[in-house]
Write an enzyme that holds these catalytic residues in place. Structure first.
Site, PDB file in Angstrom:
ATOM      1  N   HIS A   1       0.832  -1.206   0.000  1.00 12.14           N
ATOM      2  CA  HIS A   1       0.000   0.000   0.000  1.00 12.14           C
ATOM      3  C   HIS A   1       0.867   1.257   0.000  1.00 12.14           C
ATOM      4  CE1 HIS A   1      -3.852  -1.991   0.668  1.00 12.14           C
ATOM      5  NE2 HIS A   1      -4.397  -0.809   0.467  1.00 12.14           N
TER       6      HIS A   1
ATOM      7  N   LYS B   1     -11.173  -7.269   6.815  1.00 13.73           N
ATOM      8  CA  LYS B   1     -11.935  -7.541   8.039  1.00 13.73           C
ATOM      9  C   LYS B   1     -11.891  -6.317   8.950  1.00 13.73           C
ATOM     10  CE  LYS B   1      -8.268  -9.950  10.595  1.00 13.73           C
ATOM     11  NZ  LYS B   1      -7.868  -9.621  11.969  1.00 13.73           N
TER      12      LYS B   1
END
Lengths: 286, 173
Positions: free
Chosen positions: B36, B101
């Site tokens: 990322h 999640k």
């Protein structure tokens, strides 16, 4: 004096790493099944079924139960009358490396500053001496989704038990959906800051009582108090309506496990180490 | 049960509502922490991206090593909130979906609303089960990062729950 060799330790650690990561602990599996029976929330039931199915697939196919195969935490209990020939710690680290490699587990370990050294080890090793001439080895692979939610608080000695309970419940609430509920909550109360953290981790090894579990003897008063506190906290945590994946239901926690140790007149350390529903550990005596 | 395919189109995404259960067919890209950071640096420097984000889904996942005879090892979701600081710029660049999640930050929810994207949950801690829905795997970039590399996964019937929809509705609100 009984003698064992470092390569026996290495082989055992290797086996335990694979076993812990692919075969869910029996008490955890039983607790999940019993939670599924009691759960009323539809989505929670669906998730619990998936969790149980996942464990069955992992065991059958030798796959890791969770892709986060954790940092291996080793509890080493060495009999004081046992002679170990060779390099004990090196054997453990090598056992972890070989086990994680052979089991196709994940290389999640990096240098804390450079963050670039990828491998399977080193593990964290806790050594204690016990009576006798045996060595008891436990491998607890700890995933970091839940490890990141660890809390330690140094309370004043005059704190009420209610404030300690609130701290535990608040820690679970703030861990919420991120740490993969349903949890097992390890709590260490007493000792020093570092020792309370160790006890909280060790508490995860306590077996989850099943429905046929005998209530402990009231005459062992201190144990009974702890048992009552564990039950009370579990009931309250399961009223938080966090549930599996944080989507609601009464299955927020499978167990609260507390270990205590005497502490100093000036304080009260309380540490909480949360495990996700994939609470893995494997133990063997050599 | 709704079904979606990648690449996603805006209309399809706008039809998804919080708590919808969805089955996904197509491609997802595994991108976690370090990757990322790297992608965001590339975007800021206007460099060349290892894959086109437009209409794609990023899966916050770092699989285990692949056992012999398997397509992939355990491959469940990791905690999404660690990616929060990087997400808005990826959405601005064309990313339409994320799978992970747990909760997201306010800024991420706002960005999802602004760019009409979607955030899904999948079964957490169920990496062995989820590996059954992966049909193909290809390394896209940063092979040296091992589990943190970017992989392209071809999935079939991959089970998802809509957690944040394109109107900013949040399952955890």
């Amino acid at each position: 004096m009984r003698r064992i060799y470092d390569y026996q330790i290495k082989e055992l650690v290797k086996k335990l790493c694979i076993q812990a990561n692919t075969v869910l602990r029996r008490d955890v599996f039983a607790a999940l099944k019993s939670a599924l029976k009691k759960e009323k929330n539809k989505i929670a039931k669906r998730i619990l079924s998936a969790i149980i199915k996942n464990a069955l697939i992992a065991q059958k196919e030798g796959l890791a139960i969770c892709q986060d195969t954790g940092m291996a935490v080793i509890f080493l209990e060495v009999g004081q009358d046992l002679k170990i020939t060779g390099d004990l710690y090196k054997a453990i680290q090598e056992g972890v490396r070989q086990g994680y490699k052979k089991g196709y587990l994940r290389d999640s370990i990096v240098d804390p500053i450079l963050r670039n050294f990828l491998d399977f080890n080193p593990a964290v090793i806790h050594t204690e001496f016990i009576k006798g001439d045996r060595v008891r080895i436990t491998v607890l692979p700890k995933g970091f989704g839940c490890e990141n939610k660890t809390k330690l608080r140094m309370f004043n000695p005059t704190v009420s038990l209610k404030e300690v309970e609130d701290f535990i419940i608040e820690t679970v609430r703030s861990a919420g959906p991120d740490a993969c509920p349903p949890f097992v909550i390890g709590v260490g109360i007493g000792g020093t800051a570092d020792y309370a953290c160790f006890l909280a981790k060790k508490a995860l090894l306590k077996k989850i009582p099943n429905s046929k579990f005998q209530i402990p003897d009231k005459s062992k008063f201190s144990n009974f108090q702890i048992f009552k506190l564990e039950r009370k906290l579990l009931d309250e945590i399961n009223k938080l309506n966090i549930g599996p994946m944080g989507l609601g239901g009464k299955t927020t926690s499978l167990a609260v496990n507390i270990i205590t140790y005497p502490t100093h007149i000036a304080g009260l350390p309380v540490a909480i180490n949360i495990s996700c529903h994939v609470l893995r550990s494997a133990t063997e005596v050599l | 049960m709704k079904r979606i395919k990648t690449p996603l189109n805006k209309k399809e995404v706008e039809n998804l509502k919080v708590a919808d259960e969805v089955l996904l067919d197509g491609i997802v890209y595994t991108v976690r922490d370090i990757a990322h950071k790297t992608l965001v640096e590339i975007i800021r420097k206007k460099g060349e991206m290892p894959f086109d984000l437009k209409g794609q889904i990023i899966y916050y996942c770092g699989p285990t090593n692949t056992p012999k005879g398997k397509i992939i090892g355990a491959c469940g979701p990791t905690t999404s909130s660690r990616m929060d600081e990087f997400t808005p710029i990826l959405l601005k660049t064309g990313l339409l979906g994320m799978i992970g999640k747990g909760r997201r930050s306010k800024k991420v929810i706002e960005a999802i609303k602004k760019y009409k994207a979607v955030y899904f949950l999948t079964y957490s801690g169920c990496g062995a089960l989820l590996s059954k829905y992966v049909k193909k795997i290809r390394t896209v970039a940063y092979k040296e990062l091992g589990p943190e590399a970017i992989y392209e996964l071809e999935v079939k019937d991959f089970p998802l729950i809509v957690a944040i929809d394109s109107k900013g509705g949040d399952i955890y609100a």
